[in-house]
Design a protein around this motif. Structure first.
Motif, PDB file in Angstrom:
ATOM      1  N   TYR A   1     115.377  79.886 114.100  1.00 21.24           N
ATOM      2  CA  TYR A   1     114.817  79.061 115.166  1.00 21.24           C
ATOM      3  C   TYR A   1     115.521  77.703 115.236  1.00 21.24           C
ATOM      4  O   TYR A   1     115.769  77.183 116.325  1.00 21.24           O
ATOM      5  CB  TYR A   1     113.316  78.883 114.954  1.00 21.24           C
ATOM      6  CG  TYR A   1     112.614  78.245 116.127  1.00 21.24           C
ATOM      7  CD1 TYR A   1     112.843  78.685 117.434  1.00 21.24           C
ATOM      8  CD2 TYR A   1     111.705  77.220 115.942  1.00 21.24           C
ATOM      9  CE1 TYR A   1     112.190  78.108 118.516  1.00 21.24           C
ATOM     10  CE2 TYR A   1     111.042  76.646 117.011  1.00 21.24           C
ATOM     11  CZ  TYR A   1     111.286  77.091 118.293  1.00 21.24           C
ATOM     12  OH  TYR A   1     110.635  76.516 119.349  1.00 21.24           O
TER      13      TYR A   1
ATOM     14  N   LEU B   1     106.654  76.228 116.943  1.00 14.97           N
ATOM     15  CA  LEU B   1     106.946  77.469 116.243  1.00 14.97           C
ATOM     16  C   LEU B   1     107.547  78.455 117.236  1.00 14.97           C
ATOM     17  O   LEU B   1     107.168  78.490 118.398  1.00 14.97           O
ATOM     18  CB  LEU B   1     105.676  78.066 115.637  1.00 14.97           C
ATOM     19  CG  LEU B   1     105.058  77.277 114.482  1.00 14.97           C
ATOM     20  CD1 LEU B   1     103.787  77.973 114.002  1.00 14.97           C
ATOM     21  CD2 LEU B   1     106.030  77.100 113.341  1.00 14.97           C
TER      22      LEU B   1
ATOM     23  N   GLN C   1     112.531  80.566 110.370  1.00 14.92           N
ATOM     24  CA  GLN C   1     112.655  79.130 110.617  1.00 14.92           C
ATOM     25  C   GLN C   1     114.129  78.719 110.741  1.00 14.92           C
ATOM     26  O   GLN C   1     114.481  77.901 111.584  1.00 14.92           O
ATOM     27  CB  GLN C   1     111.950  78.330 109.520  1.00 14.92           C
ATOM     28  CG  GLN C   1     110.427  78.449 109.578  1.00 14.92           C
ATOM     29  CD  GLN C   1     109.876  78.091 110.943  1.00 14.92           C
ATOM     30  OE1 GLN C   1     109.464  78.957 111.699  1.00 14.92           O
ATOM     31  NE2 GLN C   1     109.860  76.821 111.280  1.00 14.92           N
TER      32      GLN C   1
ATOM     33  N   TYR D   1     102.429  82.017 113.841  1.00 13.99           N
ATOM     34  CA  TYR D   1     103.350  82.414 114.899  1.00 13.99           C
ATOM     35  C   TYR D   1     102.624  83.131 116.027  1.00 13.99           C
ATOM     36  O   TYR D   1     101.621  83.799 115.803  1.00 13.99           O
ATOM     37  CB  TYR D   1     104.426  83.371 114.356  1.00 13.99           C
ATOM     38  CG  TYR D   1     105.354  82.747 113.359  1.00 13.99           C
ATOM     39  CD1 TYR D   1     106.363  81.887 113.781  1.00 13.99           C
ATOM     40  CD2 TYR D   1     105.232  83.012 112.007  1.00 13.99           C
ATOM     41  CE1 TYR D   1     107.228  81.314 112.867  1.00 13.99           C
ATOM     42  CE2 TYR D   1     106.097  82.440 111.085  1.00 13.99           C
ATOM     43  CZ  TYR D   1     107.086  81.596 111.524  1.00 13.99           C
ATOM     44  OH  TYR D   1     107.938  81.025 110.628  1.00 13.99           O
TER      45      TYR D   1
ATOM     46  N   ASN E   1     106.336  72.062 109.266  1.00 12.44           N
ATOM     47  CA  ASN E   1     106.293  71.285 110.505  1.00 12.44           C
ATOM     48  C   ASN E   1     105.056  70.395 110.564  1.00 12.44           C
ATOM     49  O   ASN E   1     104.521  70.154 111.621  1.00 12.44           O
ATOM     50  CB  ASN E   1     106.292  72.215 111.722  1.00 12.44           C
ATOM     51  CG  ASN E   1     107.579  72.997 111.832  1.00 12.44           C
ATOM     52  OD1 ASN E   1     108.628  72.488 111.502  1.00 12.44           O
ATOM     53  ND2 ASN E   1     107.473  74.232 112.270  1.00 12.44           N
TER      54      ASN E   1
ATOM     55  N   PRO F   1     105.426  77.879 107.915  1.00 14.45           N
ATOM     56  CA  PRO F   1     105.946  76.996 108.946  1.00 14.45           C
ATOM     57  C   PRO F   1     104.993  75.861 109.274  1.00 14.45           C
ATOM     58  O   PRO F   1     105.421  74.788 109.653  1.00 14.45           O
ATOM     59  CB  PRO F   1     106.164  77.926 110.142  1.00 14.45           C
ATOM     60  CG  PRO F   1     105.384  79.138 109.865  1.00 14.45           C
ATOM     61  CD  PRO F   1     105.246  79.237 108.376  1.00 14.45           C
TER      62      PRO F   1
END
Length: 163
Positions: free
Chosen positions: A131, A15, A128, A40, A7, A3
């Motif tokens: 989310y 996150l 992800q 995370y 990102n 992630p």
């Protein structure tokens, strides 16, 4: 790809905050450690009751839960989450032979499920994706609430009325 790579340029607050529920302590601690190393924020508990208590106190974006556990099963946890914590996405982990339970979980509102053993990178992708769905739903809800408030303000205001 983790992630942090996906990102790039965004800070860590983008996150999701995760809750990992599994009664198998070595599995839970190993997965929690790996998720934390990926970037995370992870809380982990060993029972459904502990998870529900934590969900009442903490803001959680995504729950990752085993289906087969003593006490509350993953499906029972999912039902409680859908009733009380509608904005939380749930990813279910299932062993071989439990696929029908995982499918039932999807019917009850789980985002998705993974069969154990699974590829860690695939779990990260699922996190992800879940989310992204959560954020989009939260944004739609916020816009709807703002529109509703604006409608109420407009209907209570009448032309010529002094404020």
């Amino acid at each position: 790809i983790g992630p942090a790579d996906e990102n790039e340029g965004e800070n860590m607050e983008h996150l999701p905050r995760l809750l990992l529920i599994d009664d198998e302590k070595p599995f839970r601690e190993t997965l929690a450690k790996r998720l934390k190393e990926t970037g995370y924020e992870v809380l982990d508990v060993g029972s459904g009751m502990d998870a529900l208590t934590l969900l009442d106190r903490e803001k959680i974006d995504i729950v990752i839960t085993d289906i087969q556990m003593p006490g509350l099963s993953g499906l029972e946890i999912l039902s409680e989450i859908r009733a009380k914590h509608i904005g939380v996405e749930v990813i279910m982990l299932t062993g071989h032979g439990e696929v029908s339970s995982a499918v039932e979980g999807m019917r009850l509102g789980a985002y998705d499920y993974l069969m154990k053993p699974y590829e860690y990178e695939y779990l990260v992708v699922k996190i992800q994706e879940a989310y992204r769905v959560k954020r989009e739903r939260d944004q739609r809800l916020k816009k709807a609430e703002e529109r509703s408030l604006l409608d109420k303000l407009e209907s209570s205001w009448s032309p010529g009325r002094r404020i």
